[in-house]
Design a protein around this motif. Structure first.
Motif, PDB file in Angstrom:
ATOM      1  N   LEU A 124       0.853  -1.188   0.000  1.00  0.00           N
ATOM      2  CA  LEU A 124       0.000   0.000   0.000  1.00  0.00           C
ATOM      3  C   LEU A 124       0.889   1.238   0.000  1.00  0.00           C
ATOM      4  O   LEU A 124       1.625   1.480   0.951  1.00  0.00           O
ATOM      5  CB  LEU A 124      -0.900  -0.008   1.241  1.00  0.00           C
ATOM      6  CG  LEU A 124      -1.927   1.115   1.371  1.00  0.00           C
ATOM      7  CD1 LEU A 124      -2.979   1.016   0.272  1.00  0.00           C
ATOM      8  CD2 LEU A 124      -2.597   1.065   2.745  1.00  0.00           C
ATOM      9  N   ASP A 125       0.823   2.020  -1.063  1.00  0.00           N
ATOM     10  CA  ASP A 125       1.748   3.149  -1.224  1.00  0.00           C
ATOM     11  C   ASP A 125       1.240   4.463  -0.646  1.00  0.00           C
ATOM     12  O   ASP A 125       1.989   5.441  -0.588  1.00  0.00           O
ATOM     13  CB  ASP A 125       2.057   3.365  -2.709  1.00  0.00           C
ATOM     14  CG  ASP A 125       2.951   2.276  -3.273  1.00  0.00           C
ATOM     15  OD1 ASP A 125       3.458   1.462  -2.481  1.00  0.00           O
ATOM     16  OD2 ASP A 125       3.136   2.238  -4.503  1.00  0.00           O
ATOM     17  N   GLY A 126      -0.023   4.506  -0.235  1.00  0.00           N
ATOM     18  CA  GLY A 126      -0.564   5.750   0.297  1.00  0.00           C
ATOM     19  C   GLY A 126      -2.046   5.853   0.000  1.00  0.00           C
ATOM     20  O   GLY A 126      -2.704   4.855  -0.314  1.00  0.00           O
ATOM     21  N   TRP A 127      -2.581   7.065   0.098  1.00  0.00           N
ATOM     22  CA  TRP A 127      -3.997   7.296  -0.182  1.00  0.00           C
ATOM     23  C   TRP A 127      -4.270   7.039  -1.662  1.00  0.00           C
ATOM     24  O   TRP A 127      -3.356   6.754  -2.450  1.00  0.00           O
ATOM     25  CB  TRP A 127      -4.386   8.704   0.232  1.00  0.00           C
ATOM     26  CG  TRP A 127      -3.445   9.767  -0.259  1.00  0.00           C
ATOM     27  CD1 TRP A 127      -3.488  10.423  -1.451  1.00  0.00           C
ATOM     28  CD2 TRP A 127      -2.291  10.272   0.435  1.00  0.00           C
ATOM     29  NE1 TRP A 127      -2.459  11.314  -1.551  1.00  0.00           N
ATOM     30  CE2 TRP A 127      -1.704  11.249  -0.410  1.00  0.00           C
ATOM     31  CE3 TRP A 127      -1.707  10.010   1.682  1.00  0.00           C
ATOM     32  CZ2 TRP A 127      -0.555  11.951  -0.045  1.00  0.00           C
ATOM     33  CZ3 TRP A 127      -0.565  10.711   2.040  1.00  0.00           C
ATOM     34  CH2 TRP A 127      -0.005  11.672   1.184  1.00  0.00           C
ATOM     35  N   ASP A 146      -9.797  -1.662  -3.899  1.00  0.00           N
ATOM     36  CA  ASP A 146      -9.793  -3.088  -3.573  1.00  0.00           C
ATOM     37  C   ASP A 146      -8.751  -3.417  -2.508  1.00  0.00           C
ATOM     38  O   ASP A 146      -8.990  -4.241  -1.619  1.00  0.00           O
ATOM     39  CB  ASP A 146      -9.528  -3.918  -4.832  1.00  0.00           C
ATOM     40  CG  ASP A 146     -10.686  -3.843  -5.822  1.00  0.00           C
ATOM     41  OD1 ASP A 146     -11.823  -3.578  -5.379  1.00  0.00           O
ATOM     42  OD2 ASP A 146     -10.452  -4.032  -7.024  1.00  0.00           O
ATOM     43  N   THR A 147      -7.578  -2.789  -2.600  1.00  0.00           N
ATOM     44  CA  THR A 147      -6.548  -3.030  -1.592  1.00  0.00           C
ATOM     45  C   THR A 147      -6.988  -2.506  -0.232  1.00  0.00           C
ATOM     46  O   THR A 147      -6.798  -3.165   0.802  1.00  0.00           O
ATOM     47  CB  THR A 147      -5.222  -2.369  -2.009  1.00  0.00           C
ATOM     48  OG1 THR A 147      -4.733  -2.997  -3.201  1.00  0.00           O
ATOM     49  CG2 THR A 147      -4.169  -2.511  -0.917  1.00  0.00           C
ATOM     50  N   ASP A 148      -7.587  -1.330  -0.204  1.00  0.00           N
ATOM     51  CA  ASP A 148      -8.059  -0.745   1.050  1.00  0.00           C
ATOM     52  C   ASP A 148      -9.120  -1.630   1.701  1.00  0.00           C
ATOM     53  O   ASP A 148      -9.121  -1.823   2.925  1.00  0.00           O
ATOM     54  CB  ASP A 148      -8.611   0.650   0.781  1.00  0.00           C
ATOM     55  CG  ASP A 148      -8.969   1.388   2.063  1.00  0.00           C
ATOM     56  OD1 ASP A 148      -8.096   1.504   2.939  1.00  0.00           O
ATOM     57  OD2 ASP A 148     -10.121   1.846   2.182  1.00  0.00           O
ATOM     58  N   ARG A 149     -10.009  -2.186   0.884  1.00  0.00           N
ATOM     59  CA  ARG A 149     -11.014  -3.120   1.409  1.00  0.00           C
ATOM     60  C   ARG A 149     -10.323  -4.335   2.023  1.00  0.00           C
ATOM     61  O   ARG A 149     -10.687  -4.801   3.113  1.00  0.00           O
ATOM     62  CB  ARG A 149     -11.949  -3.562   0.276  1.00  0.00           C
ATOM     63  CG  ARG A 149     -12.985  -4.611   0.692  1.00  0.00           C
ATOM     64  CD  ARG A 149     -13.700  -5.180  -0.527  1.00  0.00           C
ATOM     65  NE  ARG A 149     -12.759  -5.645  -1.540  1.00  0.00           N
ATOM     66  CZ  ARG A 149     -12.099  -6.792  -1.454  1.00  0.00           C
ATOM     67  NH1 ARG A 149     -12.269  -7.593  -0.408  1.00  0.00           N
ATOM     68  NH2 ARG A 149     -11.263  -7.146  -2.413  1.00  0.00           N
ATOM     69  N   GLY A 150      -9.289  -4.852   1.340  1.00  0.00           N
ATOM     70  CA  GLY A 150      -8.553  -6.000   1.859  1.00  0.00           C
ATOM     71  C   GLY A 150      -7.825  -5.681   3.155  1.00  0.00           C
ATOM     72  O   GLY A 150      -7.784  -6.504   4.079  1.00  0.00           O
ATOM     73  N   ARG A 178       1.817  14.385   6.359  1.00  0.00           N
ATOM     74  CA  ARG A 178       0.583  13.758   5.885  1.00  0.00           C
ATOM     75  C   ARG A 178       0.831  12.287   5.563  1.00  0.00           C
ATOM     76  O   ARG A 178       0.004  11.424   5.879  1.00  0.00           O
ATOM     77  CB  ARG A 178       0.062  14.488   4.643  1.00  0.00           C
ATOM     78  CG  ARG A 178      -1.250  13.898   4.128  1.00  0.00           C
ATOM     79  CD  ARG A 178      -1.676  14.466   2.783  1.00  0.00           C
ATOM     80  NE  ARG A 178      -2.890  13.812   2.313  1.00  0.00           N
ATOM     81  CZ  ARG A 178      -3.364  13.903   1.077  1.00  0.00           C
ATOM     82  NH1 ARG A 178      -2.715  14.640   0.171  1.00  0.00           N
ATOM     83  NH2 ARG A 178      -4.470  13.269   0.730  1.00  0.00           N
ATOM     84  N   PHE A 179       1.971  12.003   4.937  1.00  0.00           N
ATOM     85  CA  PHE A 179       2.295  10.623   4.581  1.00  0.00           C
ATOM     86  C   PHE A 179       2.466   9.775   5.837  1.00  0.00           C
ATOM     87  O   PHE A 179       1.941   8.661   5.926  1.00  0.00           O
ATOM     88  CB  PHE A 179       3.570  10.592   3.735  1.00  0.00           C
ATOM     89  CG  PHE A 179       3.944   9.223   3.238  1.00  0.00           C
ATOM     90  CD1 PHE A 179       3.220   8.621   2.221  1.00  0.00           C
ATOM     91  CD2 PHE A 179       5.015   8.539   3.793  1.00  0.00           C
ATOM     92  CE1 PHE A 179       3.559   7.355   1.758  1.00  0.00           C
ATOM     93  CE2 PHE A 179       5.365   7.276   3.338  1.00  0.00           C
ATOM     94  CZ  PHE A 179       4.634   6.687   2.318  1.00  0.00           C
ATOM     95  N   PHE A 180       3.191  10.296   6.821  1.00  0.00           N
ATOM     96  CA  PHE A 180       3.389   9.563   8.075  1.00  0.00           C
ATOM     97  C   PHE A 180       2.050   9.301   8.759  1.00  0.00           C
ATOM     98  O   PHE A 180       1.796   8.189   9.237  1.00  0.00           O
ATOM     99  CB  PHE A 180       4.306  10.358   9.004  1.00  0.00           C
ATOM    100  CG  PHE A 180       4.521   9.711  10.338  1.00  0.00           C
ATOM    101  CD1 PHE A 180       5.470   8.713  10.500  1.00  0.00           C
ATOM    102  CD2 PHE A 180       3.763  10.091  11.446  1.00  0.00           C
ATOM    103  CE1 PHE A 180       5.662   8.107  11.731  1.00  0.00           C
ATOM    104  CE2 PHE A 180       3.953   9.487  12.675  1.00  0.00           C
ATOM    105  CZ  PHE A 180       4.903   8.493  12.819  1.00  0.00           C
TER     106      PHE A 180
END
Length: 372
Positions: A124-127, A146-150, A178-180
């Motif tokens: 997962l690279d970010g938002w 789909d990744t966020d759901r997983g 923001r990234f952190f």
């Protein structure tokens, strides 16, 4: 406890993603859907071979490609096999992990992983806009939804072990705070991996970053992490720096200084000196179906690979961080064939980060001493 981690590729380079920067991308394009699938016999030969080579801990990390493409029944059979082996060798532990894009994860998978103590790592690279910049399906659609759901499913079942975020050309343009906050808000255990061309692949692209860009971004991330002073939050690379500088054993593969504990196995049973070198002929030790693991570990291909990482060049021996950096990862220095650069092309990054982290540690020690 003597142990070995094995990167297992149950479907070879098959994947439902087409990530721009994947180091398996060319191999995937070459093999497409013709890559073999790993058999249970291959798994048994690998696990049994390590157990009989006096490994008391065997960690199988299922990787890819996308390992969920192998189907759940395969992993059920693997668990049954491992149970038989551990009953036969009661002093041995066999554990399982997986690195996945999680787009195929569902409740059935989660129940199985939870029941059998799998630790699942996500990519997962970010938002959404950041993740979708380089992680896409073959039709160009981004995978974030789909990744966020997983990820949320994995968290629900308490099987998420963390996730890897690739620091690429888009990441270094973002606000580090923001990234952190995104990393820690998604899951408080993660890892960052710089996207730079390595060794024979060191060709600048639109999405790779320079040493200077990663050093600047990682330094800012470290300072943000340090100032939060929250032991629940962690970026694995930073924990590794702290562990090494405070006199402990560096536990990340990158700086461990011992490449002998991490081998790779392709779906067809080919065994390699390291998971990063899977598919590169010069580092193939043999095939598990016609040569045992114990034989491979005694041959020159393996011994030469391990010694290359132990024997540091003079520049590293004379460096104040040589005993904790160990010249970085061999894959970073790989030039093709049997050729390696003498010193990591990212030496300035690791030197800069170790210096910065050590400065923060020493300042903290001084402030604590002055308080008494």
């Amino acid at each position: 406890m003597k142990g070995t981690t094995v990167l297992m590729q149950p479907v070879g380079e098959r994947c439902n993603s087409r990530c721009d920067y994947c180091y398996n991308f060319e191999a995937f394009a070459r093999m497409r859907e013709h890559a073999p699938k790993m058999t249970l016999d291959t798994v048994e030969r690998v696990a049994r071979g390590l157990v009989e080579s006096d490994r008391h801990l065997v960690i199988l990390t299922w990787h890819g490609g996308e390992p969920l493409l192998r189907g759940i029944q395969f992993y059920k059979d693997v668990i049954a096999l491992q149970g038989r082996l551990m009953r036969e060798f009661p002093h041995v532990q066999i554990r399982n992990g997986m690195q996945s894009n999680l787009t195929l994860l569902n409740e059935e998978w989660c129940e199985f992983f939870a029941a059998n103590h799998f630790s699942i790592g996500a990519s997962l690279d970010g938002w959404a806009s950041l993740h979708n910049a380089h992680r896409k399906y073959s039709d160009g659609r981004g995978q974030f939804e789909d990744t966020d759901r997983g990820v949320n499913l994995a968290k629900k079942y308490n099987i998420l072990g963390g996730f890897i975020a690739v620091i690429n050309d888009q990441t270094v343009r973002q606000d580090p705070k923001r990234f952190f906050d995104f990393l820690m808000g998604t899951y408080p255990r993660s890892e960052i991996v710089p996207c730079w061309g390595t060794g024979s692949e060191a060709i600048r692209t639109d999405y790779t970053i320079t040493n200077e860009q990663f050093l600047e971004f990682a330094t800012k991330l470290f300072d943000i992490w340090w100032e939060t002073n929250d032991p629940k939050n962690g970026i694995r690379m930073f924990h590794g720096f702290m562990q090494a500088l405070l006199g402990g054993q560096e536990y990340t593969c990158l700086f461990k200084g011992n490449c002998g504990d991490f081998i790779g196995v392709e779906a067809n049973g080919d065994v390699y000196t390291c998971g990063k070198f899977v598919g590169i002929t010069e580092f193939r030790m043999g095939n598990i179906h016609n040569k045992s693991i114990s034989e491979m570990l005694e041959e020159e291909t393996y011994k030469n690979f391990v010694s290359r990482h132990i024997d540091l060049p003079n520049q590293c021996k004379n460096c104040q961080w040589g005993n904790v950096c160990h010249n970085g990862c061999s894959y970073e220095r790989y030039l093709g064939g049997q050729q390696f650069a003498e010193v990591s092309p990212h030496c300035e990054v690791w030197n800069g980060l170790y210096t910065h982290v050590n400065r923060r540690i020493e300042a903290l020690k001084d402030s604590q001493a002055s308080a008494f």
